[in-house]
Design a protein around this motif. Structure first.
Motif, PDB file in Angstrom:
ATOM      1  N   ILE A  57      52.141 -39.131  -4.555  1.00 11.58           N
ATOM      2  CA  ILE A  57      50.796 -39.176  -3.923  1.00 11.58           C
ATOM      3  C   ILE A  57      50.907 -39.383  -2.356  1.00 11.58           C
ATOM      4  O   ILE A  57      50.305 -38.820  -1.602  1.00 11.58           O
ATOM      5  N   PRO A  58      51.578 -40.499  -2.166  1.00 10.68           N
ATOM      6  CA  PRO A  58      51.584 -40.972  -0.789  1.00 10.68           C
ATOM      7  C   PRO A  58      52.260 -39.860   0.376  1.00 10.68           C
ATOM      8  O   PRO A  58      51.897 -39.526   1.305  1.00 10.68           O
ATOM      9  N   ILE A  59      53.419 -39.402  -0.302  1.00  9.20           N
ATOM     10  CA  ILE A  59      54.360 -38.154   0.282  1.00  9.20           C
ATOM     11  C   ILE A  59      53.323 -37.075   0.561  1.00  9.20           C
ATOM     12  O   ILE A  59      53.319 -36.388   1.679  1.00  9.20           O
ATOM     13  N   ALA A  60      52.586 -36.441  -0.534  1.00  8.04           N
ATOM     14  CA  ALA A  60      51.518 -35.421  -0.486  1.00  8.04           C
ATOM     15  C   ALA A  60      50.688 -35.654   0.716  1.00  8.04           C
ATOM     16  O   ALA A  60      50.265 -34.677   1.424  1.00  8.04           O
ATOM     17  N   PHE A  61      50.119 -36.754   0.574  1.00  9.27           N
ATOM     18  CA  PHE A  61      48.903 -37.141   1.779  1.00  9.27           C
ATOM     19  C   PHE A  61      49.522 -37.293   3.070  1.00  9.27           C
ATOM     20  O   PHE A  61      48.804 -36.880   4.025  1.00  9.27           O
ATOM     21  N   GLY A  62      50.717 -37.740   3.196  1.00  6.81           N
ATOM     22  CA  GLY A  62      51.278 -37.909   4.510  1.00  6.81           C
ATOM     23  C   GLY A  62      51.536 -36.368   4.850  1.00  6.81           C
ATOM     24  O   GLY A  62      51.489 -35.890   6.154  1.00  6.81           O
ATOM     25  N   ALA A  63      51.991 -35.627   4.003  1.00  2.25           N
ATOM     26  CA  ALA A  63      52.364 -34.068   4.246  1.00  2.25           C
ATOM     27  C   ALA A  63      51.039 -33.388   5.001  1.00  2.25           C
ATOM     28  O   ALA A  63      51.084 -32.521   5.669  1.00  2.25           O
ATOM     29  N   LEU A  64      49.954 -33.775   4.207  1.00  2.00           N
ATOM     30  CA  LEU A  64      48.785 -33.298   4.464  1.00  2.00           C
ATOM     31  C   LEU A  64      48.244 -33.744   6.015  1.00  2.00           C
ATOM     32  O   LEU A  64      47.776 -32.757   6.724  1.00  2.00           O
ATOM     33  N   LEU A  65      48.452 -34.805   6.445  1.00  5.81           N
ATOM     34  CA  LEU A  65      48.053 -35.408   7.766  1.00  5.81           C
ATOM     35  C   LEU A  65      48.928 -34.718   8.591  1.00  5.81           C
ATOM     36  O   LEU A  65      48.506 -34.393   9.728  1.00  5.81           O
ATOM     37  N   ALA A  66      50.277 -34.392   8.409  1.00  6.86           N
ATOM     38  CA  ALA A  66      51.314 -33.724   8.984  1.00  6.86           C
ATOM     39  C   ALA A  66      50.739 -32.231   9.449  1.00  6.86           C
ATOM     40  O   ALA A  66      51.300 -31.732  10.465  1.00  6.86           O
ATOM     41  N   ASN A  67      50.071 -31.691   8.553  1.00 14.17           N
ATOM     42  CA  ASN A  67      49.791 -30.302   8.698  1.00 14.17           C
ATOM     43  C   ASN A  67      48.448 -30.021   9.069  1.00 14.17           C
ATOM     44  O   ASN A  67      47.619 -29.030   8.487  1.00 14.17           O
ATOM     45  N   LEU A  68      47.863 -31.013   9.839  1.00 14.33           N
ATOM     46  CA  LEU A  68      46.329 -30.889  10.333  1.00 14.33           C
ATOM     47  C   LEU A  68      46.549 -31.283  11.654  1.00 14.33           C
ATOM     48  O   LEU A  68      47.285 -31.959  12.178  1.00 14.33           O
ATOM     49  N   PRO A  69      45.481 -30.748  12.519  1.00 17.78           N
ATOM     50  CA  PRO A  69      45.618 -30.936  14.082  1.00 17.78           C
ATOM     51  C   PRO A  69      44.885 -32.199  14.282  1.00 17.78           C
ATOM     52  O   PRO A  69      43.853 -32.464  14.847  1.00 17.78           O
ATOM     53  N   THR A  70      45.647 -33.267  13.830  1.00 11.09           N
ATOM     54  CA  THR A  70      44.994 -34.778  13.838  1.00 11.09           C
ATOM     55  C   THR A  70      44.948 -35.232  15.565  1.00 11.09           C
ATOM     56  O   THR A  70      45.701 -34.879  16.194  1.00 11.09           O
ATOM     57  N   GLU A  71      44.433 -36.466  15.660  1.00 12.41           N
ATOM     58  CA  GLU A  71      44.580 -37.058  16.854  1.00 12.41           C
ATOM     59  C   GLU A  71      44.666 -38.739  16.317  1.00 12.41           C
ATOM     60  O   GLU A  71      43.945 -39.091  15.455  1.00 12.41           O
ATOM     61  N   GLY A  72      45.514 -39.308  17.224  1.00 10.59           N
ATOM     62  CA  GLY A  72      45.498 -40.942  16.983  1.00 10.59           C
ATOM     63  C   GLY A  72      46.457 -41.176  15.613  1.00 10.59           C
ATOM     64  O   GLY A  72      46.249 -42.019  15.167  1.00 10.59           O
ATOM     65  N   VAL A  73      47.000 -40.130  15.192  1.00  3.58           N
ATOM     66  CA  VAL A  73      47.997 -40.303  13.854  1.00  3.58           C
ATOM     67  C   VAL A  73      49.498 -40.241  14.173  1.00  3.58           C
ATOM     68  O   VAL A  73      50.374 -41.046  13.803  1.00  3.58           O
ATOM     69  N   LEU A  74      49.735 -39.197  14.997  1.00  6.07           N
ATOM     70  CA  LEU A  74      51.358 -38.840  15.209  1.00  6.07           C
ATOM     71  C   LEU A  74      51.616 -38.982  16.767  1.00  6.07           C
ATOM     72  O   LEU A  74      53.020 -38.997  16.871  1.00  6.07           O
ATOM     73  N   ASN A  75      50.759 -39.059  17.506  1.00  3.03           N
ATOM     74  CA  ASN A  75      51.231 -39.046  19.127  1.00  3.03           C
ATOM     75  C   ASN A  75      51.826 -40.211  19.522  1.00  3.03           C
ATOM     76  O   ASN A  75      51.881 -41.367  19.060  1.00  3.03           O
ATOM     77  N   ALA A  76      52.937 -39.967  20.275  1.00  7.54           N
ATOM     78  CA  ALA A  76      53.849 -41.190  20.897  1.00  7.54           C
ATOM     79  C   ALA A  76      52.923 -41.528  22.046  1.00  7.54           C
ATOM     80  O   ALA A  76      52.082 -40.977  22.648  1.00  7.54           O
ATOM     81  N   PRO A  77      53.164 -43.017  22.283  1.00  4.22           N
ATOM     82  CA  PRO A  77      52.479 -43.428  23.488  1.00  4.22           C
ATOM     83  C   PRO A  77      52.796 -43.071  24.860  1.00  4.22           C
ATOM     84  O   PRO A  77      53.896 -42.580  25.030  1.00  4.22           O
ATOM     85  N   VAL A  78      51.723 -42.786  25.489  1.00  5.63           N
ATOM     86  CA  VAL A  78      51.877 -42.207  27.006  1.00  5.63           C
ATOM     87  C   VAL A  78      51.253 -43.436  28.024  1.00  5.63           C
ATOM     88  O   VAL A  78      50.306 -43.711  28.110  1.00  5.63           O
ATOM     89  N   GLY A  79      52.109 -43.837  29.051  1.00  3.02           N
ATOM     90  CA  GLY A  79      51.739 -44.900  29.881  1.00  3.02           C
ATOM     91  C   GLY A  79      51.114 -45.970  29.119  1.00  3.02           C
ATOM     92  O   GLY A  79      51.766 -46.615  28.394  1.00  3.02           O
ATOM     93  N   GLU A  80      50.008 -46.180  29.393  1.00  2.00           N
ATOM     94  CA  GLU A  80      48.887 -47.306  28.896  1.00  2.00           C
ATOM     95  C   GLU A  80      48.624 -47.046  27.684  1.00  2.00           C
ATOM     96  O   GLU A  80      47.749 -47.935  27.075  1.00  2.00           O
ATOM     97  N   HIS A  81      48.550 -45.709  27.393  1.00  2.37           N
ATOM     98  CA  HIS A  81      47.898 -45.311  26.105  1.00  2.37           C
ATOM     99  C   HIS A  81      48.600 -45.690  24.841  1.00  2.37           C
ATOM    100  O   HIS A  81      49.926 -45.165  24.760  1.00  2.37           O
ATOM    101  N   ALA A  82      47.968 -46.319  23.961  1.00  2.00           N
ATOM    102  CA  ALA A  82      48.609 -46.437  22.423  1.00  2.00           C
ATOM    103  C   ALA A  82      49.132 -45.177  21.871  1.00  2.00           C
ATOM    104  O   ALA A  82      48.474 -44.077  21.981  1.00  2.00           O
ATOM    105  N   GLY A  83      50.177 -45.401  20.943  1.00  2.00           N
ATOM    106  CA  GLY A  83      50.618 -44.286  20.258  1.00  2.00           C
ATOM    107  C   GLY A  83      49.635 -43.947  18.794  1.00  2.00           C
ATOM    108  O   GLY A  83      49.011 -45.021  18.561  1.00  2.00           O
ATOM    109  N   GLY A  84      49.870 -42.924  18.208  1.00  2.00           N
ATOM    110  CA  GLY A  84      49.072 -42.992  17.125  1.00  2.00           C
ATOM    111  C   GLY A  84      49.746 -43.973  15.919  1.00  2.00           C
ATOM    112  O   GLY A  84      50.434 -44.459  15.878  1.00  2.00           O
TER     113      GLY A  84
END
Length: 387
Positions: A57-84
């Protein structure tokens, strides 16, 4: 009036177009849609069929998040902005934190008494690792690199955390399919193993009764955890994190003086880490990575791995019966894969089909827990060879 109406319509269309652009719908790809179907299958297996639900269940839900155009979940930190969120949580895999913590909980939950009472079952756990090496060679034949082949081969050990630990080191781009294969086939042990066990044994062998195991003292269990830690780390330093945490958890359990720590290892720690580990693995399962010919090859090799591991343990037990007085029921050899305690239960159930009054569960736990150590050792050797 017509001009005003036309202007109003144009403004409305402009606003609707702007609203459309604010949504993530235009970013959906066909790979994402296909992965939604894959996620649905994993959810069905976990919820409806109860195949390893704690991790699927956690793996499947993580895969669902990975295959949605999310914001604040996967992005790496850029400058002063925190990562997802999962840019940080996934460091638990990348920095090799989660799998050893899972082993801490496994150690706290595991009784090594049956193995100590019947040390020869250690050979059955070792023999069951044959599937790892056969699959390693098969993966090389199919064109995988040695690092990728080692990561695929460890599926045969039926140990999810070890598979994740090794794959993250040697072939992190294959983490998603290897983790899914490892946990899916672990859940299918009751379906995969019995036909192989019956094919390799006679009815008479399946009816062999083994003597009751002696009572193992607390001192013996404590000394066992102490010695295994020293010996294995001296021989296979690369397995230190896994073996060290496994035996720490077991020492806490057997000491009988750290009840709070033992319960935390058995419950809160392993439960929280399981959620983060599973979802972090799922996050790697983007459509571009998962929907490849290599994934199908990995899933096929996973079945081969389990088949040969099961056969290796059974055949070793049959070979040992040629030279020992006290016969071993070959069915317990199949428990040498480290799917604890499911593989031991399968051995017990198959034995009762041949003789309803034959109780093999505790005998099967010997090779079962030996398989946990054996798979960690093999993973350590692979790390030493291919890192």
């Amino acid at each position: 009036m017509e001009a005003v109406s036309w202007i109003s319509t144009t403004a409305l269309l402009t606003k609707m177009e702007h609203l459309w652009e604010l949504t993530a719908i235009p970013d959906v790809t066909w790979q994402m849609v296909v992965m939604w179907a894959v996620v649905a299958v994993l959810m069905y297996l976990a919820v409806a069929r109860q195949f390893e639900p704690l991790l699927l269940i956690p793996i499947a839900f993580g895969a669902l998040l990975a295959n949605l155009p999310t914001e604040g979940v996967l992005n790496a930190p850029v400058g002063e902005h925190a990562g997802g969120l999962y840019w940080y949580i996934s460091k638990g895999i990348e920095w090799e934190i989660f799998p050893p913590l899972i082993f801490l909980g496994v150690g706290a939950l595991t009784d090594f008494g049956p193995l100590i009472a019947n040390p020869r079952t250690l050979l059955l756990g070792a023999a069951a690792q044959v599937g790892v090496f056969v699959t390693f060679l098969g993966a090389i034949f199919l064109g995988f690199s040695p690092q990728e082949a080692a990561s695929i081969g460890i599926i045969g050990g039926a140990d999810g955390p070890t598979s994740i630990f090794l794959t993250n080191k040697l072939a992190p781009h294959l983490l998603g399919p290897i983790a899914v294969a490892a946990y899916s086939y672990m859940a299918l042990v009751p379906l995969i193993q019995p036909p192989i066990m019956r094919a390799l044994t006679t009815p008479e062998e399946r009816r062999i009764r083994m003597k009751s195991l002696r009572q193992v003292t607390r001192l013996e269990k404590l000394v066992f955890a102490f010695l295994v830690t020293i010996v294995v780390i001296l021989l296979v330093p690369a397995a230190s994190a896994l073996i060290g945490m496994l035996m720490l958890g077991n020492f806490l359990r057997e000491s009988l003086v750290t009840e709070r720590l033992t319960k935390a290892s058995q419950n809160e720690i392993i439960n929280v880490v399981t959620i983060f580990l599973g979802t972090s693995v799922g996050i790697t399962m983007t459509g571009e990575r998962f929907l490849t010919p290599e994934t199908l090859k990995i899933l096929a090799l996973g079945v081969v791995a389990f088949g040969f591991s099961t056969a290796g343990g059974v055949l070793m037990a049959k070979a040992m019966n040629l030279v020992v007085k006290e016969k071993i029921n070959p069915l317990i050899g199949s428990a040498g894969v480290s799917a604890v305690p499911m593989a031991a239960r399968v051995s017990h159930v198959e034995g009762q089909k041949a003789d309803p009054n034959n109780y093999l569960l505790m005998h099967a736990m010997g090779p079962n827990v030996a398989g946990v150590i054996g798979t960690a050792v093999v993973a350590g050797y692979f790390l030493a060879w291919f890192s």
